[in-house]
Design an enzyme around this catalytic site. Structure first.
Site, PDB file in Angstrom:
ATOM      1  CG  PHE B 133      64.949 -27.261  18.820  1.00 42.35           C
ATOM      2  CD1 PHE B 133      65.025 -28.053  20.191  1.00 42.35           C
ATOM      3  CD2 PHE B 133      65.300 -27.962  17.695  1.00 42.35           C
ATOM      4  CE1 PHE B 133      65.813 -29.392  20.435  1.00 42.35           C
ATOM      5  CE2 PHE B 133      65.915 -29.221  17.911  1.00 42.35           C
ATOM      6  CZ  PHE B 133      66.101 -29.709  19.131  1.00 42.35           C
ATOM      7  CE  LYS B 183      66.364 -25.956   8.022  1.00 42.81           C
ATOM      8  NZ  LYS B 183      65.683 -26.949   8.916  1.00 42.81           N
ATOM      9  CG  MET B 493     101.833 -28.925  32.866  1.00 42.21           C
ATOM     10  SD  MET B 493     103.614 -29.243  32.735  1.00 42.21           S
ATOM     11  CE  MET B 493     104.135 -28.804  31.052  1.00 42.21           C
TER      12      MET B 493
END
Lengths: 195, 586
Positions: B133, B183, B493
């Site tokens: 995850f 971690k 632009m």
């Protein structure tokens, strides 16, 4: 806005070619590609190969082969990189390589440097004696034999390996694996930092 | 004249010798300690799962954390902080999307050689490679856009990784570095103090250039009849602006800057030709085209500067000063390469220069070009508001040390053309990467870097919308920033290019559905102003400046206004177009 339009402005003759190099307009220099052997000492740590191969791919250097292996110092690995580029490209590849943090030093080897490549060639096993004879002609040897296949090892320069692979085609080549060149400078010169 | 726009930093040795601090017990604490040792005052970031241990360690630190609305904002704010102070700006993000959101800002810093360090959370080492995850290969993704990306694999050495990354970002040719922090590594136990910030042993920083090379270069320069100095962003990065001023004025050589080099030489100086390139001044581009000897310092000859390389300074011998050997002859062949620190090499050149070039006629010609092709714009009475007028008016009322930030687009060009820059580190913009959305967060980083200086951000409606959420940070931190949105309801632009080069087929460039930015500002808690009339320009600017906090001026400008002069992409700098019809000639 005031001022003359583009076609009314004074322009110098110009002495640059399309690569931005200042040249004699009478004899414009063009750089033909040539092959260069770069040898690099790098920190031996995870990810270093990805970092170096990534550099070559994203900067669009035309890479022929890249080999890597440990040296006698366990913290250092050595890479041999064959590139084919015009002169400014070779120069740029060296500098960009040197810029990478894990790279300790980079050198372009002289054309007469010792260059070797290894090939393993697996051919059909019907004529083992003939296969062996061809292998010996190229200074190689059979390293594995089964009833229906023989695998031969050949070491040498790229042209020699090319020729060997060509010669083995008569025996139904089933698989070929080649390492790409590994190279070392001739004589006592070594690739040390600050050389 | 202050060389560095920031407030002076505390003495670093003092921090290092501070023994009252709590002993380190975790990897995360050593990360924070490494930042403290390097003198970090601010960190820009967004919390998240994998970076949480580092944030927890930050809880006990004196480093101020600025929570940004989006990680992209964190990286741009850190980048701008680095541009203004000269020390690496620091940004934090968590793993996965947090880290990937930083990528634009890291790439931006890389292209502009801005000192910056990014610290990203990573899933625990046991999970790495399992598509866990919020896992991404952050080191793999960022390797091509950093000086070095570190994967910190050990709690005992993670602080060393951060120290080294910090030192590397700040030294030599500056740039971004990244440390990826799993971690379990930041949570893991350690009592190791991180090493002092030191660059890796494989990293060499050249200092002085070779004396013989310097001698050859100065002789070429002294012999020149039409010499120019081209000063790039590297001059500012090396704190070499005073040395440049000294050299140029002593030997009376006209100075052109690149766009990132804006501020390296005062634009009100008579030797200044301002900046060259695609939308640079006509006189700078003519001087580049006609020079016979160019001293280029700290520039990488980007294609927006050079146009087509074969028409770039076609008659010139090039003396190229750069700290990065790989820039020598990369885009433009250098006849006299000088590898070294810009400040030191300028001193060497100053001492070695045998005489001033005999260039009275040339300087006169440069002055003639200034009057022949002035930077001007038309402002008929009944026309809608002109953006150039807004920039010019703002420039006139502020101090020299005012910091100008921008997004990317037409507004950026008008800001660079019509603001008069005289000080280094006052122009904060996205050059190489051209990142729309850079302005809003950059202004936050710039203001925190230089709280005593005025900060104004010119943005376009399209560019502002990309990071407008960062306004909430300016409001929360009560930052006195004036945002001016030059609003032409378009990605101007792009529209200009479509009109010039795509037969006016305005595919996806017009934004008629944009919000009212003054009201949007109020919704965020900032002060909003709407500006439509020329007569109100000065008062609105003053009112916005006087408001103590972030103010947004939604300036409704003439949508027909385009940016000129213009050198078409790959074109010849000497053949700039002054108006739309000139483009057809080129």
């Amino acid at each position: 806005m005031p001022g003359p339009a583009p076609d009314e402005r004074m322009r110098p003759e110009g002495r640059r070619n399309s690569q931005g190099i200042r040249v004699d307009p009478e004899a414009e220099v063009t750089h033909e590609p040539r092959q260069a052997v770069l040898s690099a000492l790098v920190k031996h740590r995870p990810g270093v190969l990805a970092e170096i191969s990534g550099l070559f791919s994203r900067r669009q250097f035309n890479i022929e082969s890249l080999t890597v292996g440990p040296t006698v110092d366990e913290d250092t690995a050595r890479m041999t990189i064959l590139i084919e580029e015009p002169e400014p490209g070779i120069d740029q590849a060296k500098k960009q390589l040197q810029k990478l943090v894990p790279v300790i030093s980079v050198t372009e080897l002289e054309p007469e440097a010792v260059r070797r490549e290894l090939a393993l060639i697996k051919v059909g096993g019907e004529k083992p004696d003939d296969v062996n004879a061809v292998a010996e002609m190229y200074g190689g040897q059979a390293v594995d034999a089964a009833t229906d296949s023989v695998t031969v090892e050949v070491t040498g320069s790229k042209p020699k390996i090319d020729a060997a692979v060509e010669a083995f085609k008569q025996f139904d080549v089933q698989e070929v694996v080649r390492t790409g060149a590994a190279a070392l400078e001739r004589g006592a010169d070594t690739l040390e930092k600050h050389d | 004249m202050s060389e560095r726009a920031s407030v002076p930093k505390e003495d670093q040795t003092e921090t290092e010798q501070d023994d009252d601090r709590e002993p380190i017990t975790t990897g995360a604490q050593s990360v924070i300690r490494a930042l403290e040792n390097a003198g970090t005052d601010y960190v820009f970031g967004v919390q998240g799962g994998a970076i949480m241990p580092v944030y927890d360690a930050l809880y006990d630190s004196d480093i101020t954390h600025v929570t940004m609305a989006h990680e992209q904002g964190a990286s741009h704010a850190a980048d701008a902080y680095g541009v203004v102070t000269g020390d690496p700006g620091v940004c934090f993000a968590t793993s996965g999307p947090g880290a990937t959101n930083l990528v634009t800002g890291i790439a931006d810093a890389s292209m502009d050689s801005d000192p910056m360090i990014a610290l990203t959370g990573q899933v625990p080492t046991d999970f790495v490679g399992n598509d866990a995850f919020q896992e991404t290969d952050t080191v793999g993704i960022t390797q091509p856009i950093t000086k070095e990306s570190y994967f910190a694999g050990d709690s005992d050495t993670v602080g060393d990784n951060v120290s080294e990354a910090f030192a590397l970002a700040a030294s030599g040719r500056q740039g971004p570095t990244l440390v990826d922090l799993p971690k379990d590594v930041t949570q893991g136990e350690t009592d190791r103090e991180p090493m002092a910030p030191t660059t890796p042993d494989t990293y060499d920083v050249p200092e002085e250039a070779d004396d013989t090379d310097v001698q050859e270069a100065v002789e070429a320069l002294a012999d020149a009849e039409r010499p120019v100095i081209l000063a790039g962003g590297g001059v500012i990065k090396a704190d070499a602006s005073p040395a440049l001023r000294e050299f140029a004025t002593e030997y009376e050589i006209p100075v052109i800057t690149t766009m990132p080099g804006i501020g390296s030489f005062p634009e009100d100086h008579e030797l200044s030709l301002e900046w060259a390139g695609m939308h640079g001044t006509g006189y700078a581009n003519l001087a580049i085209t006609n020079t016979d000897c160019m001293l280029a310092i700290g520039t990488r000859f980007d294609d927006r500067l050079t146009g087509g390389v074969d028409s770039f300074a076609p008659d010139a011998e090039i003396i190229h000063v750069d700290i990065d050997p790989a820039e020598i002859s990369k885009n433009i062949y250098a006849d006299y390469p000088l590898i070294g620190d810009a400040k030191m090499v300028l001193r060497q050149l100053y001492d070695a220069m045998p005489r001033a070039p005999d260039a009275d006629e040339w300087r006169e010609r440069c002055q003639d070009w200034k009057s022949e092709y002035p930077m001007t714009y038309e402002m008929p009475d009944d026309e809608p508001l002109k953006p150039q007028y807004i920039v010019e008016t703002f420039s006139e009322v502020t101090d020299d040390d005012t910091i100008v930030c921008t997004g990317v687009g037409q507004h950026q060009m008008w800001a660079s053309q019509f603001w008069e820059f005289t000080e280094p580190r006052t122009w904060v913009s996205s050059h190489g990467l051209g990142t729309m959305g850079y302005g809003a967060p950059a202004a936050i980083g710039a203001k925190l870097a230089a709280p005593d200086q005025e900060v104004v951000c010119f943005d376009g409606d399209g560019s502002f919308l990309m990071t407008v959420q960062e306004l909430i940070v300016a409001v929360r931190e009560q930052l006195d920033i004036t945002y001016v949105v030059l609003n032409n309801e378009a990605v101007g632009m792009v529209r200009q290019w479509q009109d010039g080069f795509y037969e006016g087929r305005r595919m996806a460039s017009e934004y008629p559905w944009i919000p009212q930015f003054d009201k949007l500002a109020e919704a965020f808690g900032a002060r909003g102003f709407r500006l439509e009339d020329e007569a109100d320009v000065e008062d609105t600017i003053q009112a916005a400046r006087e408001y103590d906090g972030p103010a947004v001026i939604d300036a409704i400008i003439d949508p027909a206004e385009n940016v000129f002069p213009m050198v078409p992409s790959g074109g010849d700098n000497g053949l700039f177009a002054l108006e739309e019809s000139h483009l057809e000639m080129l």
